[in-house]
Design a protein around this motif. Structure first.
Motif: not given
Length: 84
Positions: A25-26, A8-10, A18-19, A6, A22-23, A13
């Motif tokens: 990825s954390k 993608i950067k914030i 995409d959201e 992953i 990104y979630h 999005i």
């Protein structure tokens, strides 16, 4: 099966997918979190698309007691990053 990283950067999005990506990825995500945080009501469909794109996302089932004292099984989705 490919295990995609992953990246993608914030600021990039543009969609619910995409959201969720990104979630993931954390941290992990459940359907309730997806609804509350992003308005996503079909999380399983997004997870399916992400898996088709090559992201290694596993499903962890867990049991919960409902307000009516019944047991139910829910899913938590977890991204497994590739080993470099």
């Amino acid at each position: 099966m490919k295990n995609k990283k992953i990246t993608i950067k914030i600021e990039h999005i543009n969609s619910a997918t995409d959201e969720v990506l990104y979630h993931l990825s954390k941290k992990s995500i459940t359907s309730l979190e997806a609804i509350k945080n992003y308005g996503v009501t079909r999380l399983a469909a997004i997870i399916y698309v992400l898996r088709q794109r090559g992201y290694n996302i596993v499903t962890q089932e867990f049991e919960l007691t409902t307000r009516y004292n019944r047991k139910t099984t829910l899913a938590r989705y977890v991204y497994i990053p590739p080993i470099d």
